[in-house]
Design an enzyme around this catalytic site. Structure first.
Site, PDB file in Angstrom:
ATOM      1  N   TYR A   2      -1.184   1.743  -7.410  1.00  0.00           N
ATOM      2  CA  TYR A   2      -0.438   0.630  -7.982  1.00  0.00           C
ATOM      3  C   TYR A   2      -0.930  -0.636  -7.296  1.00  0.00           C
ATOM      4  O   TYR A   2      -1.008  -0.688  -6.076  1.00  0.00           O
ATOM      5  CB  TYR A   2       1.070   0.791  -7.751  1.00  0.00           C
ATOM      6  CG  TYR A   2       1.546   2.230  -7.854  1.00  0.00           C
ATOM      7  CD1 TYR A   2       1.674   2.851  -9.087  1.00  0.00           C
ATOM      8  CD2 TYR A   2       1.837   2.969  -6.707  1.00  0.00           C
ATOM      9  CE1 TYR A   2       2.089   4.170  -9.179  1.00  0.00           C
ATOM     10  CE2 TYR A   2       2.260   4.287  -6.786  1.00  0.00           C
ATOM     11  CZ  TYR A   2       2.379   4.886  -8.025  1.00  0.00           C
ATOM     12  OH  TYR A   2       2.779   6.198  -8.109  1.00  0.00           O
ATOM     13  N   TRP A  12       5.059  -0.432  -8.617  1.00  0.00           N
ATOM     14  CA  TRP A  12       5.154   0.882  -9.254  1.00  0.00           C
ATOM     15  C   TRP A  12       6.092   0.792 -10.451  1.00  0.00           C
ATOM     16  O   TRP A  12       7.174   0.239 -10.396  1.00  0.00           O
ATOM     17  CB  TRP A  12       5.580   1.972  -8.264  1.00  0.00           C
ATOM     18  CG  TRP A  12       6.738   1.685  -7.364  1.00  0.00           C
ATOM     19  CD1 TRP A  12       7.957   1.179  -7.690  1.00  0.00           C
ATOM     20  CD2 TRP A  12       6.770   1.920  -5.946  1.00  0.00           C
ATOM     21  NE1 TRP A  12       8.746   1.086  -6.580  1.00  0.00           N
ATOM     22  CE2 TRP A  12       8.055   1.538  -5.500  1.00  0.00           C
ATOM     23  CE3 TRP A  12       5.864   2.434  -5.020  1.00  0.00           C
ATOM     24  CZ2 TRP A  12       8.440   1.649  -4.163  1.00  0.00           C
ATOM     25  CZ3 TRP A  12       6.253   2.532  -3.698  1.00  0.00           C
ATOM     26  CH2 TRP A  12       7.525   2.135  -3.281  1.00  0.00           C
ATOM     27  N   ASP A  20      -5.209  -7.717 -16.151  1.00  0.00           N
ATOM     28  CA  ASP A  20      -5.099  -6.260 -16.131  1.00  0.00           C
ATOM     29  C   ASP A  20      -6.160  -5.566 -16.973  1.00  0.00           C
ATOM     30  O   ASP A  20      -6.967  -6.208 -17.645  1.00  0.00           O
ATOM     31  CB  ASP A  20      -3.698  -5.842 -16.597  1.00  0.00           C
ATOM     32  CG  ASP A  20      -3.051  -4.851 -15.644  1.00  0.00           C
ATOM     33  OD1 ASP A  20      -3.720  -3.869 -15.286  1.00  0.00           O
ATOM     34  OD2 ASP A  20      -1.892  -5.069 -15.253  1.00  0.00           O
TER      35      ASP A  20
END
Length: 639
Positions: free
Chosen positions: A175, A189, A286
């Site tokens: 994570y 998380w 991301d």
């Protein structure tokens, strides 16, 4: 093959001609990421990069698993399918009936192998504890800031260790970690992850939760932390199986409840306090190619940092595909095919996760079809299996085609597809990074049944007509000025699908436009129309499909049409809205993130120092292709 440490892996990469050492100073803030983005998007993923001058005491290794060959080197195999074959053989051996004492005795060597893969806690200190920072300070590590709208620097390859406070069961996951202070990060998380469940248990007990973060060591540790294992399977057992040698663990210095690999490069020890206020973490560029939006997450307080004397800081970047994570995903696709086949979907033949689908968004499953409705049976089994619950678009086909030949696959699927009866829409849990869902972590799913059909699966009210080989796109665009581009070239390849770029200007625009297009005689027989926003180049098929898959909620954004024919039957078609959504036009209440591009000044700095990097022919920034597609300087479209 077991690597003694990360340096051993680096030496192997260098001997294989898969590594470039960069001696020129490169700033971990934005510059390393921009260089890596250029290299990772070059043919076959370019080379692994070792930045030896980072302004800190530690070099940075990046893109080390960013190609098929380097992924195989990391896992110590010639082909990724070799691992799947070995797992399948083990499953078959263990499930085979044992009729005689000799059959049972023949199992002993294999059982001994199982034992040799189990992790072992050793006494004393490990190489990962050769140096102990008396005053832990994360700023002394070359933590990357990858993209200009990131909330700050992020540790991107952290192997995070937690334990269930009730059972003592270990979990190893990955994570991202945003660095806020020299001894404090976020702990990102998600609610579906095992570490989040551990955190929930500590919260009930009102106890601080010990956590350890490992960087480096055998690259198998990094891969195992990403693997979609069942909760009760120790990730270090998988690592032991892959490296054919058990993982030796040592106790942390300040968090002795947690054990970590003795040969790691760095160990960051600390705790999360469940009673403490959460921290606003993000945004972060991301793996979807979009910024994931900021949200509230726990704080991780660092109590110690230890490292090897010759430590190397491993990192990665994620963003617009392809990136290094595509090859990590490819390893998972190949390795976990055998367990899926042996335990969940026995009819499965092969599986493919195209890069444009960024893991969960698009999965292709090939089955051996023996009866009507089997594709739907497979759909339900896969959506109920571990991390496959996050899958958005599932394409099921049979063994009449090779699924890694995308042209032949698309031709076969569309040949067998009635869009009005063979597309199944559902809802369920989604990856919280999926920005297209109206509610975070919950959204639509789609299964496309592209298998050959049995008589029982055919609906006789629908008529089948050939799709047109060409379209007069200029005439259509003249009739509908909001259409800024049409890619109809797939029709020429016997794929009944077109892509349409639209500048939306009213509520329900795509639904209405889809109905209007399907009334045109020229469009009769086109089975599928994919809509993207007007800034997307629909002639760049890979890029357009990436944007489409990210922006689609299949249940909310799919519009089936049943066009009556003169024979008293219907032609089926479907339109799917892969445009960006907002409150005014789509009643979409969440913020919509921007795509990820490098800053102009970073691109200029890297351009100027390229000749000194030793990376060969100049590569322009991949971000230049997408500069006109961002929505302005903000990281989100504000509602």
């Amino acid at each position: 093959m077991a690597y003694k440490n990360l340096r051993h892996f680096i030496e192997t990469l260098e001997q294989a001609g898969e590594l470039v050492r960069i001696k020129t100073y490169v700033d971990p803030k934005l510059e390393i990421a921009e260089i890596t983005d250029r290299i990772s998007k070059s043919p076959d993923g370019g080379k692994a990069l070792l930045f030896e001058n980072t302004g800190t005491d530690f070099p940075v290794l990046i893109n080390s698993m960013g190609s098929y060959r380097r992924m195989c080197l990391a896992l110590g195999v010639r082909e990724l399918d070799d691992i799947a074959g070995e797992i399948e053989a083990l499953f078959k051996m263990l499930s085979k009936p044992k009729e005689s004492i000799l059959d049972k005795l023949s199992m002993l060597p294999k059982l001994g192998q199982f034992a040799s893969w189990m992790p072992k806690v050793t006494g004393g200190k490990g190489a990962c504890q050769e140096v102990v920072m008396t005053n832990p300070d994360l700023t002394k590590l070359p933590v990357l800031t990858c993209w200009p709208k990131d909330g700050g620097p992020f540790i991107t390859l952290p192997v995070i260790h937690t334990k269930d406070p009730l059972t003592g069961t270990r979990n190893v996951g990955m994570y991202r970690m945003q660095v806020f202070e020299k001894d404090m990060t976020g702990m990102h998380w998600h609610k579906h992850k095992v570490s989040a469940k551990h955190f929930s248990e500590y919260k009930k007990l009102n106890k601080k939760m010990p956590v350890a973060v490992v960087l480096g060591g055998d690259p198998v540790y990094t891969y195992s932390a990403t693997a979609p294992l069942p909760e009760n399977v120790d990730e270090y057992m998988l690592a032991g199986f892959l490296r054919k040698k058990k993982v030796e663990l040592v106790k942390c210095i300040t968090q002795p409840e947690i054990e970590v690999p003795a040969d790691a490069d760095f160990v960051i020890e600390g705790y999360v306090d469940p009673v403490e206020d959460l921290i606003w973490e993000g945004p972060f560029g991301d793996h979807t190619g979009y910024y994931s939006l900021a949200d509230w997450y726990p704080r991780f307080h660092v109590t110690a940092i230890t490292h090897r004397k010759d430590a190397v800081y491993p990192s990665t970047i994620v963003g617009i595909p392809p990136q290094e994570d595509a090859w990590i995903g490819k390893a998972t696709e190949r390795i976990f095919l055998a367990p899926i086949k042996m335990t969940l979907v026995p009819e499965i033949v092969d599986m493919e996760m195209p890069v444009e689908g960024v893991f969960h968004n698009l999965v292709i499953s090939q089955i051996r079809k023996d009866y009507p409705g089997q594709a739907q049976k497979v759909m339900n089994a896969m959506w109920g299996a571990g991390q496959m619950m996050f899958n958005k678009i599932l394409v099921v086909t049979d063994d009449g085609v090779k699924i890694n030949n995308y042209l032949q696959l698309a031709q076969y699927v569309f040949k067998n597809l009635n869009p009005a009866t063979d597309i199944y829409l559902s809802q369920g849990p989604m990856d919280v990074l999926d920005h297209s869902c109206s509610k975070m972590g919950f959204g639509g799913k789609m299964c496309i049944d592209g298998t050959r059909k049995y008589e029982e699966e055919l609906d006789t009210v629908f008529q089948s007509v050939p799709s047109p080989a060409t379209l007069d796109t200029a005439a259509i665009m003249q009739q509908f000025p909001e259409i800024k581009g049409i890619n109809a070239r797939l029709l020429q390849q016997d794929i009944s699908c077109i892509l349409v770029a639209v500048e939306k200007n009213r509520p329900f625009h795509i639904r209405e436009l889809n109905e209007q297009l399907y009334t045109l005689p020229a469009v009769a027989g086109v089975k599928m129309i994919l809509y993207v926003e007007h800034t997307v180049d629909v002639n760049d098929l890979a890029s357009a499909l990436w944007r489409f898959c990210n922006n689609l909620d299949p249940k909310r954004d799919s519009f089936v049409v049943r066009q009556p024919t003169s024979e008293g039957k219907y032609l089926g078609g479907i339109g799917m809205d892969g445009t960006l959504k907002n409150k005014v036009l789509d009643n979409f209440e969440r913020d919509w993130p921007n795509i990820i591009v490098a800053a102009d000044d970073t691109i200029k700095k890297v351009d100027e120092k390229w000749s000194a990097l030793g990376l060969g022919e100049f590569l322009p920034s991949p971000s230049l292709k997408y500069k006109h597609q961002i929505y302005g300087e903000e990281a989100v479209v504000q509602q």
